[in-house]
Structures are given as structure tokens and as C-alpha cells.
Design an enzyme around this catalytic site. Structure first.
Site, PDB file in Angstrom:
ATOM      1  N   ASP A 268       0.822  -1.217   0.000  1.00  0.00           N
ATOM      2  CA  ASP A 268       0.000   0.000   0.000  1.00  0.00           C
ATOM      3  C   ASP A 268       0.857   1.269   0.000  1.00  0.00           C
ATOM      4  O   ASP A 268       0.324   2.363  -0.148  1.00  0.00           O
ATOM      5  CB  ASP A 268      -0.909   0.029   1.238  1.00  0.00           C
ATOM      6  CG  ASP A 268      -1.938  -1.084   1.220  1.00  0.00           C
ATOM      7  OD1 ASP A 268      -2.088  -1.733   0.169  1.00  0.00           O
ATOM      8  OD2 ASP A 268      -2.584  -1.304   2.257  1.00  0.00           O
ATOM      9  N   MET A 311      -5.835  -2.750  -4.190  1.00  0.00           N
ATOM     10  CA  MET A 311      -5.581  -2.696  -2.749  1.00  0.00           C
ATOM     11  C   MET A 311      -5.305  -1.269  -2.307  1.00  0.00           C
ATOM     12  O   MET A 311      -4.992  -0.397  -3.115  1.00  0.00           O
ATOM     13  CB  MET A 311      -4.442  -3.625  -2.374  1.00  0.00           C
ATOM     14  CG  MET A 311      -4.959  -5.027  -2.166  1.00  0.00           C
ATOM     15  SD  MET A 311      -3.735  -6.122  -1.513  1.00  0.00           S
ATOM     16  CE  MET A 311      -4.724  -7.588  -1.296  1.00  0.00           C
TER      17      MET A 311
HETATM   18  O1  F6P Z   1      -6.288 -10.522   3.019  1.00  0.00           O
HETATM   19  P1  F6P Z   1      -5.095 -10.124   3.774  1.00  0.00           P
HETATM   20  O2  F6P Z   1      -3.957 -11.050   3.627  1.00  0.00           O
HETATM   21  O3  F6P Z   1      -5.385  -9.808   5.197  1.00  0.00           O
HETATM   22  O4  F6P Z   1      -4.552  -8.798   3.127  1.00  0.00           O
HETATM   23  C1  F6P Z   1      -5.350  -7.728   2.736  1.00  0.00           C
HETATM   24  C2  F6P Z   1      -4.699  -6.427   3.083  1.00  0.00           C
HETATM   25  O5  F6P Z   1      -3.317  -6.434   2.849  1.00  0.00           O
HETATM   26  C3  F6P Z   1      -2.910  -5.185   2.315  1.00  0.00           C
HETATM   27  O6  F6P Z   1      -2.476  -5.397   1.017  1.00  0.00           O
HETATM   28  C4  F6P Z   1      -1.778  -4.643   3.111  1.00  0.00           C
HETATM   29  O7  F6P Z   1      -0.720  -5.538   2.973  1.00  0.00           O
HETATM   30  C5  F6P Z   1      -4.130  -4.301   2.340  1.00  0.00           C
HETATM   31  O8  F6P Z   1      -4.191  -3.414   1.271  1.00  0.00           O
HETATM   32  C6  F6P Z   1      -5.231  -5.323   2.316  1.00  0.00           C
HETATM   33  O9  F6P Z   1      -6.392  -4.824   2.894  1.00  0.00           O
END
Ligand code: F6P
Ligand code: ATP
Ligand code: MG
EC number: 2.7.1.11
Length: 531
Positions: A268, A311
Site C-alpha cells: 500500500d 488494494m
Molecule cells: O487478506 P489479507 O492477507 O489480510 O490482506 C489484505 C490487506 O493487505 C494489504 O495489502 C496490506 O498488505 C491491504 O491493502 C489489504 O487490505
């Protein structure tokens, strides 16, 4: 004007080590350095005010508003550690480099756009190899852990830490901790050698596995102590770096000779101070492919709308950069910029205008955008992941439905909306060429720092120069798109979308940005990134 911080233009600088520990190479070397500085400039005076081993930030101030936000060093709390010549001095690969070792006084300015009457501002210690190291090669027992979500380049960082330790410093013992922080106390470790990591940079993900939650400081530090680990490399995002800071504090409290180095990872790009995080470029490149697909779909059918969700929980950098890179996007929605759907100046009105003008439209939405618009029933109130991060609802699905309903029920218009959600595909790819090089520099900088006895730091580029940044600076706020900045204005002018902001919103945004969470002592402000 020269690049060295102590130059003629800053004559009569008086440095004060206000609340940090002993100088990294011990008093002896520090005095030698002072003598050198004096002989060069003729007027430098250094006063060491005191040595403390508490966790207050290590701030060194000089004249003309110079501030060094220094990182901790093992010698802050273990004053009589022996030092050794850096093995790199005998390494044929580096012998031709004119000045391979970093000068003790080298620091990197956080702000580089200045006026002539401004204070010099905040600096960070420059990363890189030091003349003397605090570990003998055979005594190093390093470990590497990866935590949080995936990001392109994780394997490259792992590979380059292992290879950097091995090839540059002759370190043979490197352990991989499986499955994130909880792996320290609940999983087996794996031995990492240049051989076993040779090809891993070609793969996405992390060969070590990762997890959220499970940060038990005591158990983690017990495990570090029991295994005789003395260098800990922690790769992860904002949560991980907070965890690393607590591990460092506990290690210091126990008086262990263990260097803790953080390598910032976040797709992010929400980690502050550093220019950008590794994997971000790769993610933007991959996101562009999804946008291209959305554009192809949208242009192939009457009133086609391609909607891509990317994301970005709190920061819309991927959406903003992918939009700017692609030029096919008509509207980009990010968490930092509020928008509304109905009425004059709203999204629906803009979509209709675009469809009438062009016959198609591409919308990019970051996952954290418009969360406040989702009805309570859709919002997952108080739902969190194992690390305590708020779980978001799928804004892409929600907005798709709202657009469809609006045009079919209220406008009686046929639209063809294709919703593409490439979020995990973007995270799971291997890093691209430029990220691979960046990951290599990050890993090597971390290795140099730990070998030189620095600890409690995160490594990263600040205005293009790699620096050691104290954990508290990384952890105190979040890097966000500044909607009153030029970059967002560039995006608005490239998409031609409405800004959705009322004059009141703009005033409030300006106020927020004028009073950032970190107002530095000398009047400088934080958050000057990616402008
Ligand atoms: O589904 P997971 O693995 O919790 O990751 C989702 C989250 O990870 C991120 O990419 C941050 O690493 C966010 O943008 C996203 O909400
Ligand atoms: N405040 C904190 N103190 C100690 N440990 C923490 C803290 N916040 C998070 N952690 C730990 O850090 C690890 C990773 O945190 P998190 O899941 O939030 O991912 P992250 O590092 O922020 O990466 P991402 O960018 O993917 O969100 C988890 O094991 C979590 O328990
Ligand atoms: Mg996070």
C-alpha cells in the site's frame, strides 16, 4: 555547496548528543572523528552531553537548525563491546571502490526543497558499510522473518540478506523463521544458505511463510535468546515494524547483544519517511494490466463500464499511480478523497456524462475508498483480522450494484458493467527488475547496519539515499495521498473527473495537511513524500 553535512557553509557547528547513548564506535573513535572534522573545517566543536540507555529518541542537533534523528546502537546499552575491522576491506569486489565505507558523519536530509533562510532540518544516518564492525563473522547467528500480507520482492529481500551476510561478511549461520512472528515460538526454523535461496527471487510470496497476529514479545525474545540469535531481520509493514520496535525494547531491557533491523514492506506504500516501499512499482505495473483488461471490455460493448478494485486500505497510492500510468481511467476513487454518488457533481452524473461522450468508462477504486458510504449492514462493524486491522467490505461489489441499480431503475439506461478484482493477483507476483535492485539495496543496507552494531532501525531510501530510520519515526503515522498536493491534481487533470470536494472539504483538507501529526521541533513537517 558540498554534500557533506559539516562543510564550510555551516561553520562553527556545535553538535550535541542530547539524549542518545554513546557514539556508535565508542568515545575513542568519536574523538578521532572530531579531530578529523576539526582539521577539515577548522571550527567544529562537539559536546557529548550524556549517555543514557532509555528509549528516548536519539536526537543530535547542530547549528542552523540541523537535527539528526539517530538510531540506537548496541554500544548505547553495552558500552565496552569490542570492534573488528570490516571484512569488506579485503573483499576484491569492493577494493576498487573509491570510498566504499560510509563516513561516520554522513547523514541524509529529510527535506531537500529548501529556501535559503530555512533551518537545515531533520536528517537520518546514512546507511552503508562502516570501517569497523561489532560482530566477528563466525559469531553471527542471524534470523529472518516475514510478517503481514504478501508483497512482490519479499523473496528477493530474503535472498539478498542471506547472500549479503555470506558473501560480504562471511556469515554462515542464517535461520529462516517460518510463518511470521508466531513462528519464533511455534514452528520449526529452516537453515538459509546462498544455495537454498539462489532462485527464490523469481517466485512470488515468501518462502518463509507469513502470518498476522501472534506477536508475543516475551516468547519471541525468549526464542531469540535460547537460539543464540544475535541479528534479527524483520520484514513487514506498519504492524510488523511496531512489533519489531517492541522486540528491540525487550532485547535492550535484557541487555542482549542482538541487533534488530526492520525492512519496510507494504504494497500500500503507507509507511512514512521512506520514498516508497519495495514491490510498489511491481504492483502498479500489474494493476495496469487489470486496467487494460477493463478498458478492452468497456470499449467492446455499448455503454461499457470497466470497474477495477485495487488494494489500499487507508492509502490510495496503488490506485493513483496505476491510474496515472494507464491513462485509460476516467475516474479514480481513493480513501483519502471523499466522494458521493447522487445529485449534482456526484459520481452517477459523471458516469452518465462520460458514457454520453465516449460510450464507455473505466473506474478504479481502492478498497478503502468510500467505506463511509456503505450502509451499516454492509460495513463489518468491529470486525478485525488477527493483527487488529479493520476488515473492510468489498466496496467494488457494493459500488457495482449501486451503479447498476441507478442506471437501470432511475435512468432506464442499459449499461454493461464488468467488475475486475485483481487484488491478490497483484500481491502474489514476483518483483520486477527495478524492485529487485531496490530489494537488494535494502537488504544490503540492513546487513551493513546490523554488522556495524546499529539496532532498532528500519532501513529505507530518503530522497534517494538509503538511511537508518528510528522505529518511532516509521511507526508514528501513515503515509497517505495528500489530496491538496500536486500529484493528486495531476491525476484529476489526467482523468478529468470531478474532485467531489466541496469548498468546505478543501478547507478542511488544507487544515489537516497544515497540522500533520508530526510537527517537527524546527518547524519542518513530516509527510513530504511522493510529490
Ligand atoms: O487478506 P489479507 O492477507 O489480510 O490482506 C489484505 C490487506 O493487505 C494489504 O495489502 C496490506 O498488505 C491491504 O491493502 C489489504 O487490505
Ligand atoms: N502494535 C503492535 N505491537 C506489536 N506487534 C504488532 C503490532 N501491530 C501488529 N503487530 C504484529 O505484526 C505482525 C504483522 O502485522 P499486520 O498483520 O498488521 O501486517 P503489517 O506488518 O502491517 O503488513 P501489511 O502491510 O500487510 O498490513 C503481526 O504478527 C502482528 O501481531
Ligand atoms: Mg499494515
Amino acid at each position: 555547496m558540498g554534500s557533506a553535512p559539516f562543510n564550510v557553509g555551516y561553520a562553527a557547528a556545535v553538535l550535541r548528543l542530547c539524549c542518545g547513548g554513546a557514539p556508535p564506535d565508542g568515545d575513542h573513535r568519536f574523538k578521532k572523528k572530531v579531530a578529523w572534522s576539526n582539521s577539515r573545517n577548522g571550527f567544529l566543536e562537539v559536546a557529548i552531553m550524556g549517555v543514557e540507555s532509555d528509549s528516548k529518541p536519539k536526537i543530535v542537533t547542530g547549528e542552523f537548525g540541523y537535527t539528526l534523528e539517530d538510531v540506537p546502537h548496541l554500544s548505547d546499552y553495552l558500552p565496552h563491546l569490542p570492534t573488528y575491522p570490516n571484512p569488506l576491506q579485503d573483499n576484491p569486489a569492493y577494493s576498487a571502490v573509491r570510498q566504499y565505507f560510509v563516513d561516520f558523519d554522513d547523514t541524509v536530509a529529510q527535506k531537500i526543497v529548501v529556501h535559503k533562510d530555512m533551518p537545515r532540518g531533520v536528517h537520518f544516518r546514512r546507511a552503508g558499510p562502516r570501517q569497523r564492525v561489532y560482530f566477528e563473522s563466525d559469531d553471527v547467528h542471524a534470523c529472518i522473518v516475514t510478517c503481514g500480507g504478501l508483497c512482490p520482492g519479499l523473496n528477493t529481500v530474503i535472498r539478498e540478506i542471506v547472500c549479503g551476510l555470506h558473501h560480504m561478511y562471511g556469515v554462515k549461520s542464517v535461520l529462516g523463521i517460518n510463518g511470521g512472528y508466531r513462528g519464533f515460538y511455534s514452528k520449526n526454523t529452516i537453515s538459509l544458505t546462498p544455495n537454498t535461496v539462489n532462485d527464490i527471487h523469481k517466485r512470488g510470496g515468501t518462502v518463509l511463510g507469513t502470518s498476522r497476529g501472534g506477536h508475543d514479545t516475551k516468547k519471541i525474545v525468549d526464542s531469540i535468546q535460547d537460539r543464540g540469535i544475535n541479528q534479527v531481520y524483520i520484514i513487514g509493514g506498519d504492524g510488523t515494524q511496531k512489533g519489531a520496535a517492541v522486540i528491540f525494547e525487550e532485547i535492550k531491557r535484557r541487555g542482549l547483544k542482538v541487533a534488530v533491523a526492520g525492512i519496510p514492506k507494504t504494497i500500500d506504500n503507507d509507511i512514512p519517511v521512506i520514498d516508497k516501499s519495495f514491490g510498489f512499482d511491481s504492483a502498479v505495473e500489474e494493476a495496469e494490466r487489470a486496467i487494460t483488461a477493463a478498458h478492452v471490455e468497456a470499449t467492446s460493448i455499448e455503454n461499457g463500464i470497466g470497474l477495477v478494485k485495487l488494494m489500499g486500505r487507508y492509502s490510495g497510492f496503488i490506485a493513483m499511480y496505476a491510474t496515472l500510468a494507464s491513462r485509460d481511467v476516467d475516474c479514480c476513487l481513493i480513501p483519502e478523497s471523499p466522494f458521493y454518488l447522487e445529485g449534482t457533481g456526484g459520481l452517477f452524473e459523471y458516469i452518465e456524462k462520460r458514457l454520453k461522450e465516449n460510450g464507455h468508462m473505466v473506474i478504479v477504486i481502492a478498497e478503502g475508498a468510500g467505506q463511509e458510504l456503505l450502509s451499516d449492514s454492509l460495513r463489518s462493524i468491529n470486525q478485525q483480522d488477527a493483527s487488529g486491522n479493520k476488515l473492510l467490505q468489498d466496496v467494488g461489489l457494493w459500488i457495482s450494484q449501486r451503479i447498476k441499480d441507478h442506471f437501470s431503475k432511475q435512468r432506464k439506461m442499459t449499461i454493461n458493467l464488468k467488475y475486475i478484482d485483481p487484488t491478490y493477483m497483484i500481491r502474489a507476483i514476483p518483483s520486477n527488475a527495478s524492485d529487485n535492485v531496490y530489494c537488494t539495496l535494502l537488504a544490503q543496507s540492513a546487513v551493513h547496519g546490523a554488522m556495524a552494531g546499529y539496532t532498532g532501525f528500519t532501513v529505507g531510501p530518503v530522497n534517494g539515499r538509503h538511511a537508518y530510520i528510528p522505529f518511532h519515526r516509521i511507526n508514528e503515522n501513515r503515509n497517505k495521498v495528500v489530496i491538496t498536493d500536486r500529484m493528486w491534481a495531476r491525476l484529476l487533470s489526467s482523468t478529468n473527473q470531478p474532485s467531489f470536494l466541496s469548498p468546505k472539504d478543501v478547507t478542511e483538507a488544507r487544515k489537516r495537511e497544515k497540522a500533520p501529526s508530526v510537527l517537527l521541533e524546527n518547524g519542518f513537517v513530516d509527510g513530504e513524500h511522493m510529490k
